[in-house]
Design a protein around this motif. Structure first.
Motif, PDB file in Angstrom:
ATOM      1  N   TYR A 108       0.845  -1.199   0.000  1.00 26.07           N
ATOM      2  CA  TYR A 108       0.000   0.000   0.000  1.00 26.07           C
ATOM      3  C   TYR A 108       0.881   1.250   0.000  1.00 26.07           C
ATOM      4  CZ  TYR A 108      -3.630  -3.343   1.209  1.00 26.07           C
ATOM      5  OH  TYR A 108      -4.483  -4.414   1.201  1.00 26.07           O
ATOM      6  N   PRO A 109       1.734   1.395  -1.026  1.00 24.56           N
ATOM      7  CA  PRO A 109       2.672   2.530  -1.041  1.00 24.56           C
ATOM      8  C   PRO A 109       1.917   3.864  -1.083  1.00 24.56           C
ATOM      9  CG  PRO A 109       2.620   1.460  -3.185  1.00 24.56           C
ATOM     10  CD  PRO A 109       1.801   0.608  -2.257  1.00 24.56           C
ATOM     11  N   GLY A 110       2.417   4.813  -0.313  1.00 25.18           N
ATOM     12  CA  GLY A 110       1.818   6.148  -0.305  1.00 25.18           C
ATOM     13  C   GLY A 110       0.567   6.276   0.550  1.00 25.18           C
ATOM     14  N   GLN A 111       0.106   5.179   1.142  1.00 20.55           N
ATOM     15  CA  GLN A 111      -1.087   5.240   1.982  1.00 20.55           C
ATOM     16  C   GLN A 111      -0.699   5.610   3.402  1.00 20.55           C
ATOM     17  OE1 GLN A 111      -4.077   4.969   0.548  1.00 20.55           O
ATOM     18  NE2 GLN A 111      -2.980   4.585  -1.353  1.00 20.55           N
ATOM     19  N   THR A 112      -1.466   6.493   3.997  1.00 22.97           N
ATOM     20  CA  THR A 112      -1.212   6.931   5.367  1.00 22.97           C
ATOM     21  C   THR A 112      -1.977   6.055   6.346  1.00 22.97           C
ATOM     22  OG1 THR A 112      -0.990   9.198   4.582  1.00 22.97           O
ATOM     23  CG2 THR A 112      -1.366   8.907   6.935  1.00 22.97           C
ATOM     24  N   ILE A 132      -6.314   2.080   7.015  1.00 24.37           N
ATOM     25  CA  ILE A 132      -5.849   2.958   5.939  1.00 24.37           C
ATOM     26  C   ILE A 132      -7.038   3.257   5.027  1.00 24.37           C
ATOM     27  CG2 ILE A 132      -3.479   2.063   5.977  1.00 24.37           C
ATOM     28  CD1 ILE A 132      -4.179   0.547   3.373  1.00 24.37           C
ATOM     29  N   VAL A 133      -6.897   4.285   4.209  1.00 26.16           N
ATOM     30  CA  VAL A 133      -7.914   4.607   3.218  1.00 26.16           C
ATOM     31  C   VAL A 133      -7.294   4.437   1.850  1.00 26.16           C
ATOM     32  CG1 VAL A 133      -9.439   6.382   2.279  1.00 26.16           C
ATOM     33  CG2 VAL A 133      -9.107   6.211   4.747  1.00 26.16           C
TER      34      VAL A 133
END
Length: 156
Positions: A108-112, A132-133
């Motif tokens: 999930y790269p870039g997911q906060t 995560i969203v």
């Protein structure tokens, strides 16, 4: 006679209105066994109680105690008999196992990370939930104690 009848009708109506008090769903008083079990486990903590239903037919009551732990928010889940079914503690991202963080970065790269929690079930099995969203959907990623990926569930 008419005035007496009218007065009695008004008094009766007023007394009935006073007895139709509607309690909010948020005002839950759990059974004594649940309250005692909570106080033994979390001495001195003041919970806010709610309840929900689980099971195939939603016929099993669960009592949820949300409380402040001093550094975080805890949630304890009890059955109707006062048995602790699960305990969830909100944790910082840094408290997650490294393997879980690596999995999230890779898949999930870039997911906060929106939220993270440590869960302990009634059998003392520890898991981690990470929220995560992605694509406007809230996902709960579940990891085992060592950070191994178990499952993903979509939440509302």
């Amino acid at each position: 006679m008419k005035k007496l009848f009218l007065a009695l009708t008004i008094l009766y109506g007023a007394s009935m209105i006073g007895q139709t008090e509607v309690k909010s769903d948020k005002e839950v008083v759990p059974p004594v066994a649940v309250t005692i079990a909570f106080q033994k486990e979390f001495t001195g903590k003041v919970p806010t109680w709610t309840k929900d239903y689980e099971g195939e037919d939603s016929d099993h009551i669960r009592y949820l105690a949300k409380f402040n732990t001093g550094t975080s928010v805890g949630l304890a889940v009890y059955d109707n008999n006062g048995m602790l079914k699960a305990y969830e503690l909100a944790i910082a991202r840094t408290e997650l196992p490294k393997a879980a963080l690596s999995y999230i970065q890779k898949n999930y790269p870039g997911q906060t990370i929106r939220e993270a929690a440590r869960l302990i079930d009634g059998n003392n099995v520890i898991t981690y939930e990470v929220g995560i969203v992605k694509d406007r959907k809230f996902l709960d990623l579940v990891f085992d104690k060592k950070g191994g990926f178990l499952e993903v569930t979509e939440k509302d």
